[in-house]
Design an enzyme around this catalytic site. Structure first.
Site, PDB file in Angstrom:
ATOM      1  N   PRO A   2      43.631  35.653  37.715  1.00 27.62           N
ATOM      2  CA  PRO A   2      42.869  36.877  37.409  1.00 27.62           C
ATOM      3  C   PRO A   2      41.494  36.515  36.856  1.00 27.62           C
ATOM      4  CG  PRO A   2      45.026  36.900  36.341  1.00 27.62           C
ATOM      5  CD  PRO A   2      44.835  35.533  36.922  1.00 27.62           C
ATOM      6  N   GLU A   3      40.455  37.144  37.389  1.00 26.56           N
ATOM      7  CA  GLU A   3      39.088  36.916  36.912  1.00 26.56           C
ATOM      8  C   GLU A   3      38.611  38.192  36.216  1.00 26.56           C
ATOM      9  OE1 GLU A   3      36.627  35.214  40.029  1.00 26.56           O
ATOM     10  OE2 GLU A   3      38.375  34.357  41.008  1.00 26.56           O
ATOM     11  N   ARG A 110      54.739  30.970  36.019  1.00 24.95           N
ATOM     12  CA  ARG A 110      54.269  29.579  35.945  1.00 24.95           C
ATOM     13  C   ARG A 110      54.208  29.070  34.505  1.00 24.95           C
ATOM     14  NH1 ARG A 110      50.782  28.701  40.628  1.00 24.95           N
ATOM     15  NH2 ARG A 110      50.500  26.612  39.799  1.00 24.95           N
ATOM     16  N   ARG A 152      19.993  23.499  33.179  1.00 23.91           N
ATOM     17  CA  ARG A 152      21.024  22.717  33.898  1.00 23.91           C
ATOM     18  C   ARG A 152      20.566  22.391  35.322  1.00 23.91           C
ATOM     19  NH1 ARG A 152      26.149  23.767  31.612  1.00 23.91           N
ATOM     20  NH2 ARG A 152      26.895  22.207  33.081  1.00 23.91           N
TER      21      ARG A 152
END
Ligand SMILES: [Zn+2]
Length: 273
Positions: A2-3, A110, A152
């Site tokens: 899930p995001e 899981r 970055r």
């Protein structure tokens, strides 16, 4: 996993369903998912009332009348389910018995997901204190994003989108969709992006995540919402999980699967440069 859109969907459903309800009992059939001693956990949660719901990145927060906060990380396959108490428990690991005949159940086949109970300011907890900005917040502006990328320059753009300390809540599904939207190849170093490409990625972040929330998220493998329903955004995926299919832009190209930042990554090589 899930995001942000899936977790935001569950957060909104929790707001509609459980705020104001009392937790009359807590059952912990599998104690390993609760990251404090079970007796302590049950004693501190039982008898409290749910006062509010929050979300930060992919983490769900349930605020309690005691001042403590329940913190849920669903990880790869965790679910949070709201259902009548007489429905079979289907191997839930933690069960919150509510005073309206319903239960809130945490279930993760899981066992990677977990529950914590945090006292005091939850935003100073280790899970929340090192996260990057929320991509749909007012504070996350195009200028902010450009400055973040400038710090970055050698990092690949997909890796940055997945890095929770860089920006919060984006995972493999939406990183692929955002970079397709922006027509940017996922392995590009941030320092090589033009101003226009940065603008398109920023717009993609806002547009794709907002659309996915409106469709209640994506169910590819195991995601279901608070009521056990699948999300609809899987019907709108343009590249993620679409290897071998025609490009969603009708460019005559074909979606291929490559590896970027250690993750299976879906691109249209014709559209994304
Ligand atoms: Zn294409």
């Amino acid at each position: 996993m899930p995001e942000l859109p899936e977790v935001e969907t569950i957060k909104r459903e929790l707001e509609q369903s459980v705020v104001g309800l009392k937790i009359v009992d807590v059952e912990v059939p599998v104690s390993s998912v609760v990251k404090i001693p079970t007796n302590d956990f049950v004693r501190r949660v039982r008898g409290t009332t749910i006062t509010g719901i929050g979300r930060r990145a992919k983490i769900i927060l349930i605020h309690l009348s005691s001042g403590d906060t329940l913190l849920f990380h669903l990880k790869v396959a965790g679910n949070l389910l709201y259902m009548p108490a007489d429905v079979e428990k289907e191997k839930a690991q933690v069960i919150f018995v509510l005073n309206n005949g319903y239960e809130l159940r945490f279930r993760d086949p899981r066992l990677f997901g977990y529950v914590k109970l945090i006292s005091g300011d939850v935003f100073r907890s280790p899970e929340l204190s090192r996260l990057g900005p929320e991509p749909l917040s007012d504070q996350f502006t195009l200028d902010t994003f450009r400055e973040m990328l400038q710090r970055r320059p050698r990092s690949q753009i997909k890796g940055l989108l997945l890095d929770q300390s860089f920006i919060a809540g984006i995972g493999n599904i939406y990183a692929d969709e955002i970079l397709f939207y922006a027509r940017v190849y996922p392995a590009r170093p941030a320092g090589s992006l033009t101003d226009e490409e940065i603008r398109r990625i920023y717009e993609g972040i806002r547009v794709i995540l907002s659309r996915a929330i409106a469709e209640r998220g994506t169910s590819i493998i195991s995601y279901i919402d608070l009521y056990g329903k699948k999300g609809n955004y899987g019907n709108f995926l343009k590249v993620h999980y679409q290897a071998g299919k025609p490009c969603g832009n009708d460019c005559a190209g074909t979606v291929v699967k490559i590896k970027v930042a250690g993750r299976g990554t879906y691109v249209c090589p014709d559209c994304q440069k």
